[in-house]
Design an enzyme around this catalytic site. Structure first.
Site, PDB file in Angstrom:
ATOM      1  N   GLY A  13       0.801  -1.219   0.000  1.00  0.00           N
ATOM      2  CA  GLY A  13       0.000   0.000   0.000  1.00  0.00           C
ATOM      3  C   GLY A  13       0.830   1.264   0.000  1.00  0.00           C
ATOM      4  O   GLY A  13       0.635   2.158  -0.844  1.00  0.00           O
ATOM      5  N   SER A  74       2.278  -5.806   7.319  1.00  0.00           N
ATOM      6  CA  SER A  74       1.955  -4.469   7.813  1.00  0.00           C
ATOM      7  C   SER A  74       0.865  -4.461   8.874  1.00  0.00           C
ATOM      8  O   SER A  74       0.462  -3.389   9.333  1.00  0.00           O
ATOM      9  CB  SER A  74       1.533  -3.566   6.652  1.00  0.00           C
ATOM     10  OG  SER A  74       0.384  -4.084   6.013  1.00  0.00           O
ATOM     11  N   ASN A 111       4.045   3.571  14.595  1.00  0.00           N
ATOM     12  CA  ASN A 111       3.605   4.067  15.908  1.00  0.00           C
ATOM     13  C   ASN A 111       3.314   2.923  16.871  1.00  0.00           C
ATOM     14  O   ASN A 111       3.259   3.129  18.083  1.00  0.00           O
ATOM     15  CB  ASN A 111       2.392   4.974  15.743  1.00  0.00           C
ATOM     16  CG  ASN A 111       1.170   4.272  15.207  1.00  0.00           C
ATOM     17  OD1 ASN A 111       0.242   3.931  15.940  1.00  0.00           O
ATOM     18  ND2 ASN A 111       1.107   4.051  13.895  1.00  0.00           N
ATOM     19  N   HIS A 112       3.163   1.707  16.346  1.00  0.00           N
ATOM     20  CA  HIS A 112       2.835   0.566  17.205  1.00  0.00           C
ATOM     21  C   HIS A 112       4.040   0.025  17.963  1.00  0.00           C
ATOM     22  O   HIS A 112       3.900  -0.896  18.769  1.00  0.00           O
ATOM     23  CB  HIS A 112       2.129  -0.507  16.394  1.00  0.00           C
ATOM     24  CG  HIS A 112       0.843  -0.001  15.820  1.00  0.00           C
ATOM     25  ND1 HIS A 112      -0.237   0.341  16.617  1.00  0.00           N
ATOM     26  CD2 HIS A 112       0.481   0.288  14.550  1.00  0.00           C
ATOM     27  CE1 HIS A 112      -1.213   0.804  15.852  1.00  0.00           C
ATOM     28  NE2 HIS A 112      -0.800   0.790  14.598  1.00  0.00           N
ATOM     29  N   TYR A 136       3.472  -7.402  15.716  1.00  0.00           N
ATOM     30  CA  TYR A 136       3.861  -6.482  14.654  1.00  0.00           C
ATOM     31  C   TYR A 136       4.682  -5.328  15.230  1.00  0.00           C
ATOM     32  O   TYR A 136       5.749  -4.974  14.707  1.00  0.00           O
ATOM     33  CB  TYR A 136       2.614  -5.964  13.941  1.00  0.00           C
ATOM     34  CG  TYR A 136       2.843  -4.779  13.035  1.00  0.00           C
ATOM     35  CD1 TYR A 136       3.580  -4.904  11.866  1.00  0.00           C
ATOM     36  CD2 TYR A 136       2.304  -3.526  13.346  1.00  0.00           C
ATOM     37  CE1 TYR A 136       3.784  -3.811  11.027  1.00  0.00           C
ATOM     38  CE2 TYR A 136       2.498  -2.438  12.512  1.00  0.00           C
ATOM     39  CZ  TYR A 136       3.242  -2.582  11.353  1.00  0.00           C
ATOM     40  OH  TYR A 136       3.441  -1.501  10.535  1.00  0.00           O
ATOM     41  N   LYS A 140       8.844  -4.168  14.735  1.00  0.00           N
ATOM     42  CA  LYS A 140       9.380  -2.863  14.353  1.00  0.00           C
ATOM     43  C   LYS A 140      10.362  -2.337  15.409  1.00  0.00           C
ATOM     44  O   LYS A 140      11.317  -1.623  15.071  1.00  0.00           O
ATOM     45  CB  LYS A 140       8.239  -1.882  14.124  1.00  0.00           C
ATOM     46  CG  LYS A 140       7.348  -2.254  12.934  1.00  0.00           C
ATOM     47  CD  LYS A 140       8.124  -2.279  11.625  1.00  0.00           C
ATOM     48  CE  LYS A 140       7.217  -2.484  10.431  1.00  0.00           C
ATOM     49  NZ  LYS A 140       7.909  -2.391   9.138  1.00  0.00           N
ATOM     50  N   ARG A 174      -9.614   8.718  14.527  1.00  0.00           N
ATOM     51  CA  ARG A 174      -8.276   8.596  15.109  1.00  0.00           C
ATOM     52  C   ARG A 174      -7.226   9.044  14.104  1.00  0.00           C
ATOM     53  O   ARG A 174      -6.233   9.689  14.463  1.00  0.00           O
ATOM     54  CB  ARG A 174      -7.985   7.160  15.542  1.00  0.00           C
ATOM     55  CG  ARG A 174      -6.555   6.968  16.087  1.00  0.00           C
ATOM     56  CD  ARG A 174      -6.299   5.553  16.560  1.00  0.00           C
ATOM     57  NE  ARG A 174      -4.936   5.405  17.056  1.00  0.00           N
ATOM     58  CZ  ARG A 174      -3.889   5.057  16.321  1.00  0.00           C
ATOM     59  NH1 ARG A 174      -4.043   4.815  15.017  1.00  0.00           N
ATOM     60  NH2 ARG A 174      -2.692   4.945  16.852  1.00  0.00           N
TER      61      ARG A 174
END
Length: 267
Positions: A13, A74, A111-112, A136, A140, A174
């Protein structure tokens, strides 16, 4: 100047959104994905390979000035899949870049990595300590750690982008806070590629949204100047699930994702 840029996950994406925006008359894009990539007539070099294949990645990194590493899963998946693709795959991207002498890697983090931090009404600072909300997110964090290692051990320049929601438009309320427009995403990548001698940096990937609560100080320090604001879509986006808005990771903090048993569908 970045003459040849390798983009992993180019069929995904974010890769699809960025491909035309990163094209430049004096730049060759080398696009890599496990999926077949269409020829769009822009002169891009296309490589069908997996980031989990180290020899293929070493070959893909030859004669490359920088790597933009977008490849991987993702959303939330089972641990074995996350381990293979996102963690070991990211190791192989860094290792391949090192073996091929690539001086810079821009890593698409998220951000996770910090999703379980509570929203306390204060701006989320740069370099917020990891508190991942999913496997996930853990992957990262591992990618950022690998970037730090490859900088300190080998002198590679590494910029990690803790991206919010990068879509053509924000998907819910959000994302009015966390949206990164495709145009701003391309500008952020361009800044990460061109800033002189960044060393190792972690920056938030977000547009200058009216409702933004992430710091842009470090991103601006590398030359990022966001131009878009999600607020223009405020009247048309659906309401986000309010049960999880007290955490930075939003719905990724849902117990439905315990053990990676379900996929999270939004960022």
């Amino acid at each position: 100047m970045i003459v040849r840029l390798l983009i992993t996950g180019a069929a995904g994406g974010v890769g699809t959104l960025l491909r035309p925006l990163l094209a430049h008359p004096d730049r060759v894009l080398r696009l890599l994905d496990v999926a077949e990539l269409p020829d769009t007539g822009d002169g891009a070099e296309r490589v069908q390979a997996s980031v989990t294949d180290l020899p293929a990645m070493v070959e893909a990194c030859q004669d490359v000035d920088a790597v933009l590493h977008l490849g991987g899963l993702s959303t939330e998946h089972a641990w074995d899949d996350i381990l293979s693709v996102n963690i070991d795959g990211t190791y192989k991207v860094f290792e391949a870049a090192h073996r091929a002498g690539v001086p810079r890697v821009v890593f698409a983090s998220t951000n996770h990595t910090v999703g379980f931090h509570p929203r306390d009404g204060q701006e989320a600072p740069d370099y917020l300590f990891p508190r991942p909300d999913t496997y996930y997110g853990v992957s990262k964090v591992a990618g950022e750690a690998l970037g730090s290692l490859y900088h300190d051990r080998y002198g590679m320049d590494v910029v990690c982008l803790r991206i919010g929601g990068c879509f053509a438009k924000p998907l819910d309320t959000r994302m009015l806070e966390t949206w990164l427009s495709p145009r701003d995403a391309a500008d952020l990548v361009a800044a990460a590629l061109s800033t002189p001698e960044p060393g190792f940096k972690v920056v938030w990937g977000v547009s200058d949204n009216t409702r933004r609560w992430w710091s842009l100080a470090e991103a601006r320090a590398i030359g990022y100047h966001p131009r878009d604001d999600a607020e223009v879509y405020a009247d048309e986006v659906p309401q986000a699930d309010e049960r999880y808005l007290g955490r930075l990771g939003g719905a990724f903090c849902s117990p439905d994702l315990d053990g990676g048993g379900r996929q999270a569908g939004r960022t």
